[in-house]
Design an enzyme around this catalytic site. Structure first.
Site, short mmCIF file in Angstrom:
data_model
loop_
_atom_site.label_atom_id
_atom_site.label_comp_id
_atom_site.label_asym_id
_atom_site.label_seq_id
_atom_site.Cartn_x
_atom_site.Cartn_y
_atom_site.Cartn_z
N THR A 187 -30.85 -21.37 -58.90
CA THR A 187 -29.71 -21.36 -57.99
C THR A 187 -28.43 -21.20 -58.81
OG1 THR A 187 -29.48 -23.73 -58.14
CG2 THR A 187 -30.77 -22.90 -56.31
N GLU A 331 -32.84 -20.52 -52.00
CA GLU A 331 -33.98 -21.31 -51.53
C GLU A 331 -34.66 -20.71 -50.31
OE1 GLU A 331 -31.05 -22.38 -52.46
OE2 GLU A 331 -31.09 -24.39 -53.34
N LYS A 447 -11.71 -33.22 -44.67
CA LYS A 447 -11.76 -34.38 -43.76
C LYS A 447 -10.35 -34.97 -43.67
CE LYS A 447 -16.47 -35.11 -45.27
NZ LYS A 447 -16.51 -34.55 -46.63
N TRP A 452 -12.50 -33.07 -38.83
CA TRP A 452 -12.91 -32.06 -39.80
C TRP A 452 -12.13 -30.76 -39.57
CZ3 TRP A 452 -18.96 -32.00 -40.50
CH2 TRP A 452 -19.35 -33.24 -41.07
P1 AMP Z 1 -26.93 -18.63 -53.02
O1 AMP Z 1 -28.13 -19.47 -53.20
O2 AMP Z 1 -26.14 -18.41 -54.26
O3 AMP Z 1 -27.24 -17.34 -52.34
O4 AMP Z 1 -25.93 -19.42 -52.05
C1 AMP Z 1 -26.32 -19.79 -50.76
C2 AMP Z 1 -25.13 -20.28 -49.98
O5 AMP Z 1 -24.21 -19.22 -49.76
C3 AMP Z 1 -25.46 -20.78 -48.61
O6 AMP Z 1 -25.97 -22.10 -48.62
C4 AMP Z 1 -24.12 -20.67 -47.90
O7 AMP Z 1 -23.28 -21.77 -48.20
C5 AMP Z 1 -23.52 -19.44 -48.51
N1 AMP Z 1 -23.73 -18.30 -47.61
C6 AMP Z 1 -24.67 -17.34 -47.69
N2 AMP Z 1 -24.51 -16.44 -46.70
C7 AMP Z 1 -23.46 -16.84 -45.96
C8 AMP Z 1 -22.81 -16.35 -44.77
N3 AMP Z 1 -23.19 -15.24 -44.18
N4 AMP Z 1 -21.78 -17.07 -44.30
C9 AMP Z 1 -21.36 -18.20 -44.89
N5 AMP Z 1 -21.92 -18.70 -46.00
C10 AMP Z 1 -22.97 -18.03 -46.54
#
Ligand code: AMP
Length: 552
Positions: A187, A331, A447, A452
């Protein structure tokens, strides 16, 4: 009673075989910057995948679930590694070339990578790390770059083309258990140690089928997909695997990810689809506005990784590129939701636009629930906001290994519920018809006085101002309210909007108590290794007094 059906394992090998046999004439085109792009068919790729597997097995001694890492741009050779390692039973580990050196070292050691296949242009990044990469026995170098950087290096160095030259073009692939590890990806989390997600053959197979469904990307062999999302970022959102299932041609940008070459490759190679995070599209939009090009073939653009600002979606619509918004995570392989409006809404209507701006609907393979602060399940009423939890066939149930990668899976309580669901850390609502709307990351919510404030809502509203190129909003401590929003704004070139104007503009779009008092102009919003706003850096800059903040 058991079924009477055959139990054929779902494997990456099957996807490879199918692509090579049935879609052998489909192509992978790699941009080279100058001169002609490099072209290779799926059939030619299949032969080279077999050659690479022979080289990994016979010459480099790869056995069992050994890890074969890649430090590469998106290109044809990277696709070869995508298939060779898993099909021979090994594990492909894609390394994020934008990570800081210490994290990269930590990840290679944690995964115990034995081989790194590296693009020559990335040797300046890799060479200094080599003394700390004890598990790595072999480097395989592909493409242009200064090999002398490896003089005296401890791992054995091989040239990719020399290594595979003359090897048999078929391979007697082993029978694999579909639950076996095929690929791993850490990640890009900005806090704590990176966490390794290990995809199985089965999860990749099922995820690829989902990517190909009409309700998802729905591409066919008549399409060419410009794969901008890096192959190290959740397997380029599954595209290399999915395209081999359906014969979609791939256009690979290699290291030419700047707006100008992207615009040039769209004009000359005429892709019909493209996938990337919003930052890339913001850059391309500015480029196309300054220097218009014929991008008329590109009618479908998948945007995910961060929320798609409405202003970006609208601007792309105006250019004839229809944005399809999607949500996912490392994930979740990553496809979690895709925003295809339901059939009953009228095309072009405000209602349709509102549906397209949500993160989208869950496919059958992904179950979702919203959990409130007390652990209670919240209704899908489009109003109740809670943390999104998911489970399904391509969702992680644990992370790879403890601190010393001892083989025991990691299930941190803040990441997995007691009954095994993945806690996404994303906060939002789900409508009665199953559309997810994310309002924030749990850790980014502001917050303020017990209420929120959604940073995403404020950012989207700000970015719809014609003078604003980018805007990020973060929570900062406030004596009276606990937290208040800080607006960080990047102005478009040549524009001079002042904070009062921007605040008045926001006042038309959000509740008055949500309006930021603190404002600052920055040259660029800091970005994470995969191109998302790095709010942790912004919060730190504010805490350290590094931002020039105006209080209104
Ligand atoms: P990653 O594992 O680097 O792909 O990051 C995943 C995170 O990216 C998710 O848990 C979200 O917080 C954010 N994310 C992915 N796609 C979107 C989306 N379309 N809109 C808002 N947040 C997103």
């Amino acid at each position: 009673m058991l079924s009477t059906m055959q139990d054929v394992p779902l494997t990456v090998t099957r996807i490879l075989d199918h692509g090579v046999r049935v879609h052998g004439t489909s192509q992978i085109t790699t941009w080279t910057g100058e001169g002609d792009p490099h072209r290779r068919t799926f059939a030619e790729t299949g032969a080279r995948v077999a050659q690479l597997a022979h080289a990994l097995h016979d010459d480099l001694g790869i056995r069992g679930d050994d890890r074969v890492a890649t430090l590469m741009w998106n290109n044809a050779e990277h696709v070869e590694a995508y298939f060779a390692a898993p099909a021979m039973g090994a594990v492909l580990h894609t390394l994020n070339l934008r990570l800081p050196a210490e994290q990269l070292t930590w990840i290679v050691r944690h995964a115990a990578d034995r081989v790194i296949i590296v693009n020559g242009s990335l040797l300046p990044l890799l060479a200094p790390l080599l003394p700390g990469l004890e598990t790595v026995e072999h480097l395989v170098v592909s493409g242009p770059g200064d090999r002398s950087l490896l003089d005296g290096a401890r791992p054995q160095v091989h040239e990719y083309e020399d290594l595979i030259a003359g090897k048999p073009t078929t391979y007697d692939w082993p029978e694999l258990d579909e639950r076996q590890a095929a690929a791993m990806c850490y990640t890009s989390g900005t806090t704590g140690d990176p966490k390794g997600v290990v995809y199985s053959h089965r999860s990749i197979y099922l995820h690829s089928m989902q990517v190909n469904m009409t309700q998802s990307m729905g591409l066919t062999d008549a399409d060419t997909s410009l794969v901008v999302v890096p192959q190290f970022h959740v397997n380029a959102w599954g595209l290399p695997h999915a395209t081999f299932m359906t014969g979609v041609n791939m256009l690979m940008p290699d290291r030419f990810l700047q707006p100008a070459p992207l615009a040039a490759m769209i004009e000359s190679e005429r892709p019909t689809h493209a996938a990337a995070v919003p930052t890339i599209w913001q850059g391309l939009l500015a480029e196309l506005t300054a220097r218009p090009r014929d991008v008329s073939t590109l009618t479908q653009v998948t945007i995910g990784g961060s929320a798609c600002p409405p202003s970006l979606m609208k601007a792309f619509d105006d250019l004839g590129m229809r944005v399809c918004h999607a949500w996912g995570m490392t994930e979740t392989s990553p496809l979690g939701t895709v925003a295809r409006p339901p059939a009953h809404v009228e095309p072009g209507s405000d209602e349709e636009f509102a549906y397209r701006l949500t993160q989208g609907r869950f496919p059958a393979g992904v179950e979702a629930r919203l959990t409130g602060p007390g652990g209670e399940q919240l209704p899908w009423d489009g109003k109740s906001a809670g943390e999104l939890e998911v489970r399904g066939n391509w969702i992680a149930g644990a992370y790879y290994g403890g601190a010393d990668a001892d083989g025991e899976p990691l299930r941190p309580e803040d990441k997995f519920s007691e009954d095994g669901w993945l806690k996404t850390g994303d906060v939002g609502t789900i409508s009665p018809d199953g559309f997810l709307t994310l309002t924030d990351r749990a850790k980014d919510v502001i917050k303020s006085g017990g209420e929120w404030i959604s940073s995403v809502d404020l950012e989207n509203a700000l970015m719809s101002h014609p003078d604003v190129a980018e805007a990020a909003v973060v929570a900062v401590p406030d004596d009276k309210w606990g937290e208040r929003p800080l607006a960080t704004v990047v102005l478009k070139e040549g524009s001079s909007a002042d904070f009062e104007t921007l605040r008045d503009f926001l006042a038309e779009k959000v509740a008055k108590w949500q309006l930021p008092e603190r404002w600052t102009i920055v040259p660029a919003v800091p970005k994470t290794s995969v191109g998302k706003f790095d709010k942790k850096v912004l919060r730190k800059q504010y805490a350290d007094g590094d931002l020039d903040v105006t209080q209104l």
